[in-house]
Write an enzyme that holds these catalytic residues in place. Structure first.
Site, PDB file in Angstrom:
ATOM      1  N   SER A  50       0.847  -1.202   0.000  1.00  0.00           N
ATOM      2  CA  SER A  50       0.000   0.000   0.000  1.00  0.00           C
ATOM      3  C   SER A  50       0.882   1.251   0.000  1.00  0.00           C
ATOM      4  O   SER A  50       2.098   1.175   0.226  1.00  0.00           O
ATOM      5  CB  SER A  50      -0.891   0.000   1.245  1.00  0.00           C
ATOM      6  OG  SER A  50      -0.071   0.194   2.395  1.00  0.00           O
ATOM      7  N   ASP A  82      -1.272  -1.771  -3.907  1.00  0.00           N
ATOM      8  CA  ASP A  82      -2.630  -1.881  -3.368  1.00  0.00           C
ATOM      9  C   ASP A  82      -3.207  -0.469  -3.192  1.00  0.00           C
ATOM     10  O   ASP A  82      -2.558   0.405  -2.606  1.00  0.00           O
ATOM     11  CB  ASP A  82      -2.551  -2.609  -2.013  1.00  0.00           C
ATOM     12  CG  ASP A  82      -3.905  -2.965  -1.447  1.00  0.00           C
ATOM     13  OD1 ASP A  82      -4.838  -3.200  -2.243  1.00  0.00           O
ATOM     14  OD2 ASP A  82      -4.028  -3.034  -0.202  1.00  0.00           O
ATOM     15  N   HIS A  83      -4.391  -0.251  -3.707  1.00  0.00           N
ATOM     16  CA  HIS A  83      -5.078   1.049  -3.566  1.00  0.00           C
ATOM     17  C   HIS A  83      -4.228   2.230  -4.035  1.00  0.00           C
ATOM     18  O   HIS A  83      -4.097   3.233  -3.312  1.00  0.00           O
ATOM     19  CB  HIS A  83      -5.547   1.280  -2.123  1.00  0.00           C
ATOM     20  CG  HIS A  83      -6.628   0.333  -1.709  1.00  0.00           C
ATOM     21  ND1 HIS A  83      -7.926   0.444  -2.156  1.00  0.00           N
ATOM     22  CD2 HIS A  83      -6.588  -0.769  -0.937  1.00  0.00           C
ATOM     23  CE1 HIS A  83      -8.641  -0.549  -1.659  1.00  0.00           C
ATOM     24  NE2 HIS A  83      -7.857  -1.311  -0.930  1.00  0.00           N
ATOM     25  N   ASP A 104      -7.083   3.135  -7.719  1.00  0.00           N
ATOM     26  CA  ASP A 104      -8.359   3.138  -6.993  1.00  0.00           C
ATOM     27  C   ASP A 104      -9.071   4.479  -7.178  1.00  0.00           C
ATOM     28  O   ASP A 104      -8.824   5.446  -6.454  1.00  0.00           O
ATOM     29  CB  ASP A 104      -8.097   2.867  -5.505  1.00  0.00           C
ATOM     30  CG  ASP A 104      -9.389   2.779  -4.709  1.00  0.00           C
ATOM     31  OD1 ASP A 104     -10.463   3.046  -5.289  1.00  0.00           O
ATOM     32  OD2 ASP A 104      -9.315   2.461  -3.513  1.00  0.00           O
ATOM     33  N   GLU A 136     -11.251  -0.171  -9.627  1.00  0.00           N
ATOM     34  CA  GLU A 136     -12.354  -0.456  -8.680  1.00  0.00           C
ATOM     35  C   GLU A 136     -13.595   0.350  -9.034  1.00  0.00           C
ATOM     36  O   GLU A 136     -13.524   1.522  -9.343  1.00  0.00           O
ATOM     37  CB  GLU A 136     -11.910  -0.136  -7.239  1.00  0.00           C
ATOM     38  CG  GLU A 136     -13.023  -0.392  -6.221  1.00  0.00           C
ATOM     39  CD  GLU A 136     -12.548  -0.445  -4.759  1.00  0.00           C
ATOM     40  OE1 GLU A 136     -11.368  -0.779  -4.525  1.00  0.00           O
ATOM     41  OE2 GLU A 136     -13.374  -0.162  -3.875  1.00  0.00           O
ATOM     42  N   HIS A 182     -12.973  -2.925   4.752  1.00  0.00           N
ATOM     43  CA  HIS A 182     -11.608  -3.045   5.269  1.00  0.00           C
ATOM     44  C   HIS A 182     -11.602  -3.046   6.805  1.00  0.00           C
ATOM     45  O   HIS A 182     -12.475  -2.459   7.426  1.00  0.00           O
ATOM     46  CB  HIS A 182     -10.746  -1.885   4.756  1.00  0.00           C
ATOM     47  CG  HIS A 182     -10.494  -1.944   3.280  1.00  0.00           C
ATOM     48  ND1 HIS A 182     -11.100  -1.110   2.375  1.00  0.00           N
ATOM     49  CD2 HIS A 182      -9.713  -2.781   2.550  1.00  0.00           C
ATOM     50  CE1 HIS A 182     -10.686  -1.407   1.160  1.00  0.00           C
ATOM     51  NE2 HIS A 182      -9.850  -2.422   1.228  1.00  0.00           N
ATOM     52  N   GLY A 214     -11.167  -6.379   1.323  1.00  0.00           N
ATOM     53  CA  GLY A 214     -11.801  -6.469   2.639  1.00  0.00           C
ATOM     54  C   GLY A 214     -12.237  -7.883   2.965  1.00  0.00           C
ATOM     55  O   GLY A 214     -13.311  -8.108   3.506  1.00  0.00           O
ATOM     56  N   ASP A 258      -5.361  -8.576   4.643  1.00  0.00           N
ATOM     57  CA  ASP A 258      -4.379  -7.844   5.436  1.00  0.00           C
ATOM     58  C   ASP A 258      -4.691  -7.968   6.924  1.00  0.00           C
ATOM     59  O   ASP A 258      -3.849  -8.369   7.726  1.00  0.00           O
ATOM     60  CB  ASP A 258      -4.358  -6.362   5.010  1.00  0.00           C
ATOM     61  CG  ASP A 258      -3.251  -5.593   5.698  1.00  0.00           C
ATOM     62  OD1 ASP A 258      -2.418  -6.212   6.387  1.00  0.00           O
ATOM     63  OD2 ASP A 258      -3.200  -4.357   5.568  1.00  0.00           O
TER      64      ASP A 258
HETATM   65  P1  13P Z   1      -8.878  -6.723   5.105  1.00  0.00           P
HETATM   66  O1  13P Z   1      -8.840  -5.486   5.952  1.00  0.00           O
HETATM   67  O2  13P Z   1     -10.199  -7.404   5.195  1.00  0.00           O
HETATM   68  O3  13P Z   1      -7.758  -7.645   5.365  1.00  0.00           O
HETATM   69  O4  13P Z   1      -8.746  -6.247   3.560  1.00  0.00           O
HETATM   70  C1  13P Z   1      -7.489  -5.974   2.998  1.00  0.00           C
HETATM   71  C2  13P Z   1      -7.588  -5.311   1.673  1.00  0.00           C
HETATM   72  O5  13P Z   1      -8.613  -5.245   1.024  1.00  0.00           O
HETATM   73  C3  13P Z   1      -6.352  -4.737   1.148  1.00  0.00           C
HETATM   74  O6  13P Z   1      -6.558  -4.064  -0.054  1.00  0.00           O
HETATM   75  O1  G3H Z   2      -6.854  -1.913   2.178  1.00  0.00           O
HETATM   76  C1  G3H Z   2      -5.963  -1.544   2.929  1.00  0.00           C
HETATM   77  C2  G3H Z   2      -4.907  -2.472   3.382  1.00  0.00           C
HETATM   78  O2  G3H Z   2      -5.325  -3.146   4.537  1.00  0.00           O
HETATM   79  C3  G3H Z   2      -3.633  -1.738   3.581  1.00  0.00           C
HETATM   80  O3  G3H Z   2      -3.667  -0.983   4.747  1.00  0.00           O
HETATM   81  O4  G3H Z   2      -3.061   1.264   3.867  1.00  0.00           O
HETATM   82  O5  G3H Z   2      -2.897   0.737   6.328  1.00  0.00           O
HETATM   83  O6  G3H Z   2      -1.276  -0.262   4.693  1.00  0.00           O
HETATM   84  P1  G3H Z   2      -2.656   0.264   4.922  1.00  0.00           P
HETATM   85 ZN    ZN Z   3      -8.472  -3.107  -0.179  1.00  0.00          ZN
END
Ligand code: 13P
Ligand code: G3H
Ligand code: ZN
Length: 311
Positions: A50, A82-83, A104, A136, A182, A214, A258
């Site tokens: 992330s 990620d995101h 995202d 997304e 999440h 999530g 995560d």
């Molecule tokens: P969780 O918080 O359910 O583990 O989801 C993680 C996620 O979507 C990271 O992009």
């Molecule tokens: O979707 C989010 C992931 O759990 C990553 O979390 O942005 O705190 O690293 P973070």
């Molecule tokens: Zn996510």
């Protein structure tokens, strides 16, 4: 084997009715725990980073440790943003060796989301090594980085928008919102997912890989362990594993996890320090934390994702 993008992994997962785990990485022990589990199960794996992880550990450290894991395991491993919040972050990750990125734009209007996604797709697909792009549509509730989306501001994906979005952007996979969120507090009361939306999206995009964010189950044993050893997480609740298995058998090819890793890591450290109050060598409690990540990921591969033996 070099790092791979997600294209072939998803094609095989779609046909095989299973999903690939996308696990968030922030430090060496997490990377080692995940990849050790993938090696034990001979499973393909996505390590995702992330914006917050890049800030915490620095891009170069994560990249070098992932390269070390690749050398150590010789598995199909994708490294994924990620995101991704904007084009500049996605570009920086692509230039820095990531094989896959998420852009995202779920908080933007439909047209703004399309415009931003196209910009990333054009850049990613024109690289010598094709970089895959996840986008997304729809908005999950919960906390990501420093952004908190309330359940009132979250919204399910509209199936009637997905074909136009995918056709116009050329994105390689699509994250949709069907009721997951999440973090460790996903449902109050009974867990409900909109499988009707997932099935309709699957009908409109045959053969196309869908992503579920999530998707932690917030494994009760670990919540209980955290609470037992001095933590306080009343009401923590995740997505039941049977629902995730069902999603994996449908169009979902990537399941993001995560929070379950965070729970395992923290629970093991709390337990270790409670049982050994004289320990102060980080290698002692971080060994337990790393083993906790390994066991959690192994459990996911075998009991949730169905990708054991698919490397
Ligand atoms: P969780 O918080 O359910 O583990 O989801 C993680 C996620 O979507 C990271 O992009
Ligand atoms: O979707 C989010 C992931 O759990 C990553 O979390 O942005 O705190 O690293 P973070
Ligand atoms: Zn996510």
């Amino acid at each position: 084997m070099p790092l791979v993008n997600t294209r072939e992994m998803f094609q095989k997962a779609y046909v095989g009715g299973y999903a690939i785990g996308a696990f968030n990485v922030n430090n060496m022990e997490i990377i080692q725990g995940i990849t050790e589990a993938a090696k034990l199960e001979n499973a393909p794996v996505i390590l995702q980073v992330s914006k917050g992880a890049r800030k915490y550990a620095k891009h170069v450290y994560l990249m070098k440790m992932i390269e070390a894991a690749l050398e150590d395991t010789d598995l199909p491993i994708a490294v994924h943003l990620d995101h991704g919040p904007d084009f500049e972050t996605a570009k920086s990750c692509i230039d820095g060796g990531f094989t896959s990125v998420m852009i995202d734009g779920s908080h933007l209007t439909f047209e703004e989301n399309i415009a931003q996604t196209i910009k990333v797709v054009e850049y990613a697909h024109s690289r010598k090594q094709y970089v895959t792009v996840e986008a997304e549509l729809g908005r999950l509730a919960g906390v990501e980085d420093d952004v908190k989306v309330s359940s009132e501001d979250s919204s399910y994906t509209h199936p009637d928008e997905v074909e136009e979005f995918v056709n116009r952007t050329g994105c390689d996979s699509l994250a949709i919102a069907i009721g997951t969120s999440h973090g460790a507090f996903k449902f109050k009361g009974e867990a409900k997912l909109r499988f009707d939306i997932l099935e309709e999206v699957g009908r409109r995009l045959p053969g196309y890989p869908i992503v579920l964010h999530g998707a932690s189950s917030v494994v009760p044993e670990y919540v209980e362990m955290i609470n037992r050893f001095g933590g306080n997480m009343p009401g923590a609740q995740g997505v039941p594993e049977a629902m995730l298995r069902k999603a994996a058998s449908l169009a979902v090819c990537k399941i993001n996890i995560d929070s379950d890793l965070r729970l395992a890591f923290t629970a093991e450290i709390r337990k270790h320090l409670a049982e050994h109050p004289d320990h102060f060598d980080p290698r002692q409690y971080l060994t337990d934390a790393r083993d906790g990540i390994r066991d959690m990921v192994r459990h996911k591969i075998v009991n949730v994702l169905g990708c054991s033996g698919k490397a």
